[in-house]
Design a protein around this motif. Structure first.
Motif, short mmCIF file in Angstrom:
data_model
loop_
_atom_site.label_atom_id
_atom_site.label_comp_id
_atom_site.label_asym_id
_atom_site.label_seq_id
_atom_site.Cartn_x
_atom_site.Cartn_y
_atom_site.Cartn_z
N ALA A 1 0.81 -1.22 0.00
CA ALA A 1 0.00 0.00 0.00
C ALA A 1 0.85 1.27 0.00
O ALA A 1 0.38 2.32 0.42
CB ALA A 1 -0.94 0.00 1.20
N ILE A 2 2.10 1.18 -0.46
CA ILE A 2 2.95 2.36 -0.58
C ILE A 2 3.35 2.52 -2.04
O ILE A 2 3.93 1.60 -2.64
CB ILE A 2 4.21 2.28 0.30
N TYR A 3 3.01 3.66 -2.60
CA TYR A 3 3.26 3.94 -4.00
C TYR A 3 4.20 5.14 -4.11
O TYR A 3 4.38 5.90 -3.15
CB TYR A 3 1.94 4.27 -4.73
N ALA A 4 4.77 5.32 -5.30
CA ALA A 4 5.62 6.49 -5.55
C ALA A 4 5.28 7.08 -6.91
O ALA A 4 4.88 6.37 -7.83
CB ALA A 4 7.09 6.10 -5.51
N ALA A 5 5.44 8.39 -7.01
CA ALA A 5 5.30 9.10 -8.28
C ALA A 5 6.28 10.27 -8.23
O ALA A 5 5.98 11.32 -7.65
CB ALA A 5 3.88 9.59 -8.49
N THR A 6 7.43 10.09 -8.82
CA THR A 6 8.46 11.13 -8.77
C THR A 6 9.42 10.93 -9.93
O THR A 6 9.34 9.95 -10.66
CB THR A 6 9.21 11.09 -7.42
N GLY A 7 10.33 11.88 -10.09
CA GLY A 7 11.36 11.75 -11.12
C GLY A 7 10.95 12.21 -12.49
O GLY A 7 11.56 11.82 -13.49
N GLY A 8 9.92 13.05 -12.59
CA GLY A 8 9.50 13.53 -13.91
C GLY A 8 10.51 14.43 -14.58
O GLY A 8 10.48 14.61 -15.80
N PHE A 9 11.39 15.04 -13.79
CA PHE A 9 12.46 15.90 -14.28
C PHE A 9 11.90 17.00 -15.18
O PHE A 9 11.16 17.84 -14.70
CB PHE A 9 13.54 15.06 -14.98
N LYS A 10 12.17 17.01 -16.47
CA LYS A 10 11.77 18.13 -17.32
C LYS A 10 10.42 17.94 -18.01
O LYS A 10 9.96 18.85 -18.70
CB LYS A 10 12.85 18.39 -18.38
N ILE A 11 9.78 16.78 -17.85
CA ILE A 11 8.54 16.54 -18.59
C ILE A 11 7.33 16.42 -17.67
O ILE A 11 6.23 16.10 -18.12
CB ILE A 11 8.65 15.27 -19.46
N SER A 12 7.49 16.72 -16.37
CA SER A 12 6.43 16.46 -15.39
C SER A 12 5.12 17.16 -15.73
O SER A 12 4.04 16.56 -15.65
CB SER A 12 6.89 16.88 -14.00
N PHE A 13 5.17 18.44 -16.07
CA PHE A 13 3.93 19.20 -16.26
C PHE A 13 3.13 18.69 -17.46
O PHE A 13 1.90 18.75 -17.46
CB PHE A 13 4.23 20.69 -16.41
N GLY A 14 3.81 18.19 -18.47
CA GLY A 14 3.10 17.71 -19.64
C GLY A 14 2.44 16.35 -19.46
O GLY A 14 1.46 16.04 -20.14
N ILE A 15 2.96 15.53 -18.54
CA ILE A 15 2.45 14.16 -18.40
C ILE A 15 1.73 13.92 -17.08
O ILE A 15 1.17 12.85 -16.87
CB ILE A 15 3.58 13.12 -18.54
N ALA A 16 1.72 14.89 -16.16
CA ALA A 16 1.25 14.65 -14.79
C ALA A 16 -0.19 14.14 -14.74
O ALA A 16 -0.50 13.25 -13.94
CB ALA A 16 1.39 15.93 -13.96
N HIS A 17 -1.08 14.71 -15.57
CA HIS A 17 -2.48 14.29 -15.50
C HIS A 17 -2.66 12.85 -15.95
O HIS A 17 -3.49 12.12 -15.41
CB HIS A 17 -3.36 15.23 -16.34
N LEU A 18 -1.85 12.40 -16.93
CA LEU A 18 -1.96 11.02 -17.41
C LEU A 18 -1.28 10.06 -16.44
O LEU A 18 -1.76 8.94 -16.21
CB LEU A 18 -1.36 10.90 -18.80
#
Length: 386
Positions: free
Chosen positions: A332-349
């Protein structure tokens, strides 16, 4: 009415950057009771920057990561429209397009091939997104012709958004429909008691699961839990100028820098990437360098007033691709990190995919395998010095 109790929540999210707030938004829309726990304040890390460049990968050597980003950028306009309608707040989004100068004949030939492949990958007849090579001197009212002796690429998939306005809209939505607590640092999660541990003398918060999404600091908590270090921080710097009469211009990528006009009468320049750093403060010398380099290929920037400078530490996984999914060895522990330079474009997906994992359903578009934890941990781990 906003949830204000200490839980129990269905989902607790550590971090109020673009990934954390996007996951909270998606989880709330999926009917979950959500709490975002932010150690500092909304956008305190790299998500609170200035640039807002939403730039696609090149349409060459196509792979699932590029397809995922294409789907994300294609659908972002509708996502933003819905968020703006729900909150009454503008996100400063516009499909602005992008100019890429061609400085050698080899680059010209290479991008002519990319333009051909874009017909297959970007589906221009259906989407309207084009990738064209234009002759030398094209768009010289914005790009210095000497910077592009072999012509330019002009592509129309690229967009821009105001990072801070987008975060403000997401955080407003979360405050209205869930819980957002600032100044609350997550230190761990007990899967047996379903309690999120907090720093200091704060009482734990009950939650069905925890999502770790706190920028580059997330790597430290992930290492504490898994025993593996799978990422690091890299410092970026950008600046904001007065940009009157530039808001309709496309973004430019030249000399390793972006110039991005925004609809509020500003233009952003950035951003650098420094693996070695001693602090997260802007360097005046670095800002002067950015302005000098950008003005060389974009003369209209000359003489404009500098409004602000920004620097921050961006999270970068050693494998380069983001880490999205349940941590190995945990239920029950998840992670979402490391988007670096593309985070804002892909965050919703990314958010849709992670919430699909949590709720055991199929996402609208699957995550690339390279984003999954198996690519980052154990046999798949890549050490920083390799």
């Amino acid at each position: 009415m906003a949830q204000t109790s200490a839980g129990p929540f269905d989902v607790a999210i550590a971090g109020a950057g673009i990934f954390g707030l996007s996951i909270a938004h998606a989880a709330i829309r999926a009917g979950l009771n959500v709490a975002v726990l932010e150690a500092d304040r909304v956008g305190a890390g790299s998500s609170g920057g200035l640039l807002g460049a939403l730039m696609p990968h090149m349409p060459a050597r196509w792979n699932p990561k590029k397809e995922f980003q294409f789907q994300a950028l294609s659908g972002l306009a509708a996502h933003v429209r819905q968020l703006e309608a729900d909150t009454g707040l503008s996100c400063g989004y516009r499909r602005c397009g992008r100019i890429l100068p061609l400085t050698t004949r080899d680059k010209l030939e290479h991008h002519l091939e990319r333009a051909e492949e874009s017909r297959l990958r970007w589906h221009p007849d259906e989407t309207g997104f084009s990738y064209r090579v234009e002759a030398a001197g094209s768009r010289s009212d914005w790009l210095e012709p000497k910077a592009a002796p072999f012509g330019i690429v002009y592509e129309t998939l690229a967009a821009r958004i105001s990072p801070r306005a987008y975060l403000a809209a997401l955080s407003a939505y979360v405050r209205r429909h869930g819980t957002l607590m600032e100044g609350v640092e997550v230190t761990g999660f007990d899967e047996t008691s379903k309690l999120v541990r907090l720093s200091g003398d704060r009482a734990p918060v009950g939650a069905g699961c925890l999502v770790i999404s706190g920028g580059f600091q997330a790597f430290e908590l992930i290492e504490t839990l898994t025993g593996e270090r799978i990422g690091r921080g890299e410092k970026g710097q950008a600046l904001l100028l007065e940009g009157a009469d530039l808001d309709g211009k496309p973004a430019i990528y030249c000399d390793g820098l972006y110039v991005v006009p925004h609809d509020d009468g500003t233009v952003a320049i950035g951003s650098t990437s420094d693996r070695d750093f001693t602090d997260n403060a802007p360097s005046p010398d670095r800002s002067a360098e950015l302005l000098r380099r950008a003005t060389a290929f974009c003369p209209q920037l000359a003489g404009r007033t500098m409004i602000s400078q920004w620097a921050g530490i961006r999270p970068r996984c050693h494998k380069r691709d983001p880490l999205i999914g349940r941590l190995p060895g945990f239920g029950a522990i998840y992670a979402a990190t490391g988007g670096f330079k593309i985070s804002f474009g892909i965050a919703h997906l990314v958010a849709d995919c992670l919430v699909a994992d949590i709720t055991d359903r199929e996402p609208g578009h699957p995550l690339p395998a390279t984003f999954r934890p198996d690519n980052h941990f154990g046999a798949g781990r890549l050490d920083a010095d390799r």
